[in-house]
Design an enzyme around this catalytic site. Structure first.
Site, PDB file in Angstrom:
ATOM      1  N   PHE A 232      -7.672 -56.414 -12.812  1.00  0.00           N
ATOM      2  CA  PHE A 232      -6.741 -55.285 -13.005  1.00  0.00           C
ATOM      3  C   PHE A 232      -5.406 -55.728 -13.582  1.00  0.00           C
ATOM      4  CE2 PHE A 232      -9.309 -54.283  -9.129  1.00  0.00           C
ATOM      5  CZ  PHE A 232     -10.210 -53.461  -9.765  1.00  0.00           C
ATOM      6  N   GLY A 459     -15.223 -57.662 -14.751  1.00  0.00           N
ATOM      7  CA  GLY A 459     -15.976 -56.582 -14.123  1.00  0.00           C
ATOM      8  C   GLY A 459     -16.499 -55.502 -15.054  1.00  0.00           C
ATOM      9  N   GLY A 670     -11.708 -49.577 -26.943  1.00  0.00           N
ATOM     10  CA  GLY A 670     -11.601 -49.958 -25.546  1.00  0.00           C
ATOM     11  C   GLY A 670     -11.445 -48.768 -24.618  1.00  0.00           C
ATOM     12  N   GLY A 672     -10.936 -49.524 -20.771  1.00  0.00           N
ATOM     13  CA  GLY A 672     -10.477 -49.921 -19.438  1.00  0.00           C
ATOM     14  C   GLY A 672      -9.199 -49.221 -19.021  1.00  0.00           C
ATOM     15  N   GLU A 673      -8.272 -49.079 -19.946  1.00  0.00           N
ATOM     16  CA  GLU A 673      -6.965 -48.512 -19.592  1.00  0.00           C
ATOM     17  C   GLU A 673      -7.014 -46.980 -19.552  1.00  0.00           C
ATOM     18  OE1 GLU A 673      -5.243 -51.215 -19.009  1.00  0.00           O
ATOM     19  OE2 GLU A 673      -6.341 -52.600 -20.296  1.00  0.00           O
TER      20      GLU A 673
END
Lengths: 709, 327
Positions: A232, A459, A670, A672-673
């Site tokens: 994270f 992850g 992407g 993730g954010e």
């Protein structure tokens, strides 16, 4: 690494490893002669160590060494001036409470823990301030650091708008708290050879940092980090405690393992900085935005500066000719922050997306309609077209799935007994990055393909995504492909951060596969085989056990011609109890607009994880400090509330799944954010819709709901 | 954590004999709180007497009394058919506490003995009169959002963290204690203490005693009972406030009522005045509101926990309403 079996093309390549315990994390490596380090920490917040009594600890059973500034184990980089003054064992200065001041190394963890309790320090204390609100209030007279101010059109245009709002938003410190505790195993051997088992989001970055501090060639340093139990953002740098562990290993000539405690996770490996933000919005009566002003103060430390993109989104997310932003960091006497999922954008989006909802309410407009009305066709900040943006479609999909038509624009309209129902929406956006990475491909005559790159998987499923890209291009079943990562000796790749891995490393995988195919085609042509011949037959015919190609890949001029972003829309339905103030998230729909979805299962998991993190940010997570002492008060998993299963409702995830034509060969961006960015505002907006109470300070705990009534 | 001696015993007699030899020794049952306290250096026993193998796990009905052994696990009690049928309030309170994993090992006696979750108590670098008498109270003037509003003292405003104990005080339980000389009985309501001038003492268990069992009289409250726990997340969080409410209703009139709260005092907090008010009255929202108001007569906030002055009466009303509405 073994070839990892896939059940179907959707499965994670490491899923079986993770659920059967075969996945080996850094702390699980048992090296011969392994010793254990335990840190002694400062009990004051600011000042100097005056005495440090290590005698009792040194005499305790099993203790090998006690390291501190008194014996300064060798680290040539620390002996030079400059850089951060936070040099463990090289300073007697205390910058914050809980700062490591010594390390006890013993032959068992328990003995090291006991001996560490025997180390006694005395201090010369100085006055300090850990209260960010106070620091901001006092900051007017001080010189502050941050990022350049931004202005487009008229400054503070909102002030003269037909309809205006101006509100202040507070975010507390949040602590990453991945399940896996931070630490490292360092094994310094003769001739300055070093192997580390790390918890890192970048094996090459760890290698480089260590090389720099110890002044040894990077080739001497092997960094292994195959599995990471959550990062994270907190594992995006090599922390002083890791350097201290390497120092300890070098000093005693044995491998040393350090695993910090859950309490130390709050003080040694960063946090999402607290923030105070003011948003001013102006609109005309028709609901067109005429001014956006976003001013933010972010928390930083006194010994290092930390900045992030808190005010980025205001500059381009909405069509508006007059925008100005300001971002300033204000130091407090705490450990330095670091990016936490969604980094600054998640902080900024809470304020901006709450304010957008407030403006829609002021205009008596549906907040979804208001957003659509102010959706920009081009990026006004950079004066460029967006490479790919399907927000309107995402709004439609999400609205339909959450049941937006059930929502009433008047807050407090949906009441059933003590429960008030509300709906909220918000948008998340993050730069769609693409960096530079190298990948090596080894295509073998046994029908298998091995891909190698020194990237990480904290992850999200990096190995799975890369395998699927290669499988599709090469027409090789996924279970015949192995993707090797988390090893600094592999071809270089950047750290896993900023939602860039799939785009960056995936492009290199693409390029390697294209090159392998063309080599096979050449070999086929040269050996009079059909152009469509199977690579196994081609290799066999040429008596080649394998072919090997390495490719470096990076973005080109397309990034100058287009503005590239990933987007997400979050819809949240909440039920708020009017007597107890408890907010229950009843349903979540997140829609991702991030180009092609390469790996549907892991992409969905990313969005689900972001939503869970978003519920925590919105409703429960806050790191609390007693400012009289400068110490954290809820630094454990019982009192720092990450959401539990019972807090999480059904989460629906949808993807637009259209390729971005410009960003990279896959058309994939992407995620993730964006899974987290904006989410907390959707919850706050839903709470407002349910109750008419606007909570501008996270987390939205029951006491705040009651206090506002 | 310091070195300590670990002893194991299989009878209460031998456990008490071991304890009598060393008053600084501690019994180890589930260990879900004690081990944490030892790791943090809050408690530093030189001896641990493991009593997990002492046969005190019975859950049974004897005449009009339900007997629960001190070493019955929280899960065993909460899942027991007898408890679910006769004392659902207790089962619900237990299930509201901790997590499934903790409840599996935590015991009834250990639950009664668990110490406050006040952050100042846990941090040996901060002042706390409970941990170190005379060092001051960190929570007064500090982070006291979780703290007491009833029966506080200038020395300590910590709360007892148990859910189970809130149900037990409402159910008129009796605690059976033993030392080497024999057994004695104490009403559950007299087991825990207010902080007063001796915040270091959580309860009236003597240093040579152990908890043997609970005795709970059968009642007619099973039908209309509810345990409401208001907390920051839906599981594995201590109560901001909790309410155990149980009603016996006959011809719309309240013939018996029990009300107790958690998260508001140094001990489980029985609302006797509110109970007395409600007895014989109609089970109406208006009466619930008056009872809730009455409960707050001597409540006092300390800043960050001022919200409890509103959340507590609201929760009393809600708990009574939910108890009443059960079919």
């Amino acid at each position: 690494m073994e070839n990892r079996m896939l059940k179907d093309e959707n499965d994670r390549v490491d899923g079986v490893f993770k659920v059967t315990g075969k996945a080996k994390y850094f702390a699980e490596y048992e090296l011969p002669g392994l010793t254990y380090g335990v840190l002694v920490t400062s009990t004051i917040t600011k000042g100097k160590i005056t005495t440090l009594d290590t005698k009792a600890a040194e005499k305790a059973p099993g203790v090998i060494s006690v390291l501190s500034h008194l014996n300064k184990p060798s680290a040539p980089g620390y002996e030079q001036d400059g850089g951060s003054p936070m040099k463990i064992f090289y300073t007697d200065k205390i910058f914050y409470n809980g700062q490591p001041i010594a390390m006890v190394v013993a032959n068992t963890f328990e003995r090291a823990t006991y001996a560490a309790s025997l180390v006694k320090a005395t201090y010369a204390k100085e006055e300090f301030n850990t209260n960010f609100d106070k620091a901001v209030a006092d900051s007017k007279s001080k010189k502050l650091q941050g990022q350049p101010d931004y202005k487009r059109g008229v400054e503070n245009a909102y002030k003269t708008a037909e309809v205006k709002i101006e509100e202040k938003y507070h975010l507390p410190i949040e602590t990453h708290n991945p399940m896996e505790l931070h630490g490292i195993i360092a094994d310094w051997r003769p001739n300055n050879q070093l192997t580390v088992y790390a918890k890192t989001q970048g094996v090459k970055a760890t290698q480089g940092t260590i090389a720099n501090v110890f002044k040894i060639p990077v080739e001497n340093i092997q960094v292994n980090s195959e599995f990471v139990g959550g990062g994270f953002g907190m594992a995006l740098r090599t922390w002083p405690v890791e350097i201290a562990t390497v120092m300890a290993s070098k000093h005693i000539g044995k491998p040393v393992k350090l695993v910090i405690t859950r309490m130390q996770m709050f003080t040694m490996v960063g946090n999402r900085p607290a923030a105070i933000q003011t948003i001013g919005l102006g609109a005309n009566k028709d609901g067109k935005l005429t001014g956006i002003t976003h001013r933010a103060f972010g928390e930083t430390s006194v010994y290092e500066n930390f900045t992030e993109g808190v005010v980025n989104m205001a500059k381009f997310m909405y069509q508006c000719d007059n925008v100005n932003t300001q971002y300033t960091v204000v130091p407090v006497d705490l450990g330095v922050p670091i990016w936490m999922r969604g980094p600054g954008e998640a902080t900024g989006a809470f304020a901006l997306e709450s304010a957008i909802d407030e403006m829609a309410h002021a205009l008596d407009m549906d907040p979804l309609e208001f957003r659509i009305k102010n959706d920009p066709e081009r990026d006004q900040q950079r004066s460029l077209p967006f490479s790919d943006k399907n927000i309107k479609e995402a709004y439609r999909v999400g609205a339909q799935k959450i049941g937006w038509n059930e929502r009433k624009n008047k807050p407090g309209s949906l009441i059933d007994g003590q429960l008030k129902t509300g709906y909220g929406v918000s948008i998340g956006v993050f730069n769609a990055n693409r960096g530079r990475a190298s990948v090596k491909g080894i295509l073998k005559a046994d029908g298998s393909l091995v891909l190698q790159s020194a990237t990480s998987d904290i992850g999200p499923g990096t190995g799975t995504g890369m395998t699927l890209i290669a499988s599709k291009l090469m027409k090789i079943p996924a279970d015949k492909i192995t993707f090797e990562l988390g090893d600094s000796s592999l071809p270089p790749a950047p750290s896993q951060g900023g939602s860039a891995t799939l785009s960056t490393v995936g492009s290199a995988v693409n390029d390697v596969c294209v090159a392998l195919k063309s080599t096979i085609a050449e070999l086929a042509a040269n050996s009079n085989m059909d152009a469509t011949a199977n690579f196994v037959d081609v290799l066999k015919k040429n008596n080649l056990p394998s072919i090997e190609i390495m490719k470096q890949s990076q973005a080109g001029k397309e990034r100058e011609a287009y503005s590239m972003y990933s987007f997400s829309i979050h819809f949240v339905k909440v039920k708020v109890h009017s007597l107890t103030g408890v907010v229950k998230v009843d349903k979540i729909v997140s829609v991702g607009d991030s180009g092609t979805i390469v790996s549907p299962k892991t992409a969905r998991s990313q969005m689900v994880g972001g939503a869970v993190g978003g519920v925590g940010m919105a409703l429960t997570e806050e790191s609390i400090i007693d400012h009289r002492y400068g110490r954290y008060i809820n630094n454990n998993f019982a009192d720092y509330h990450v959401p539990v299963n019972a807090d999480i409702p059904e989460i629906e995830v949808h993807f637009i799944n259209k390729p971005d034509p410009y960003i990279n060969p896959m058309g994939a961006k992407g995620m993730g954010e964006i899974a987290l960015i904006g989410f907390s505002a959707a919850v706050a907006n839903a709470v407002f819709n349910a109750t008419g109470k606007r909570i501008r300070s996270l987390p939205i705990t029951p006491d705040k709901i009651l206090a506002d009534s | 954590m310091i070195n300590f001696q670990y002893l194991r015993t299989t009878t209460s007699k031998s456990a008490l004999a071991l304890l009598s030899k060393d008053k600084a020794a501690k019994f180890l049952a589930g260990g879900t709180n004690l081990i944490d306290l030892m790791k943090r250096g809050v408690t530093t026993p030189e001896k641990l007497i493991d009593i997990n193998h002492v046969p005190l796990k019975q859950i049974e009905l004897k005449g009009d009394t339900i007997i629960i052994g001190a070493l019955a696990s929280n899960t065993a009690v909460a899942e027991h058919a007898l408890i679910k049928e006769k004392l659902p309030l207790l089962a619900n309170a237990l299930n509201a506490g901790a997590s499934a994993q903790l409840r599996n090992v935590a015991t009834v006696g250990g639950n009664m003995m668990q110490r406050t979750r006040c952050g100042y108590f846990y941090d040996t670098e901060m002042p706390c009169n409970k941990r170190q008498p005379g060092s001051g109270c960190g929570a007064i003037g500090g982070f006291n959002r979780m703290h007491a509003i009833f029966g506080t003292s200038e020395k300590c405003i910590a709360v007892h963290p148990s859910d189970m104990c809130v149900a037990l005080i409402a159910l008129d339980a009796t605690v059976v204690l033993a030392n080497q000389k024999g057994e004695r009985k104490i009403l559950f309501k007299d087991f825990h203490r207010l902080a007063g001038d001796t915040p270091q003492l959580d309860n009236n268990l003597k240093t040579d005693e152990m908890i043997i069992r609970l005795e709970i009289p059968i009642n007619n409250l099973a039908k209309n009972s509810h345990y409401l726990k208001v907390r920051d997340r839906a599981s594995y969080a201590f109560a901001l406030v909790s309410v155990a409410a149980a009603l016996e209703i006959s011809d719309h009139k309240i013939t018996d009522v029990r009300l107790a709260m958690g998260g508001v005092a140094h001990k489980p907090w029985r609302l006797t005045a509110s109970e007395n008010f409600l007895k014989g009255k109609e089970a109406s929202t208006a009466n619930f509101e008056l009872a809730a108001k009455l409960a707050m007569t001597d409540a006092k906030g300390f800043g960050e926990n001022d919200f409890k002055l509103q959340m507590a009466p609201n929760s009393i009303i809600e708990a009574l309403t939910l108890a009443k509405s059960k079919a």
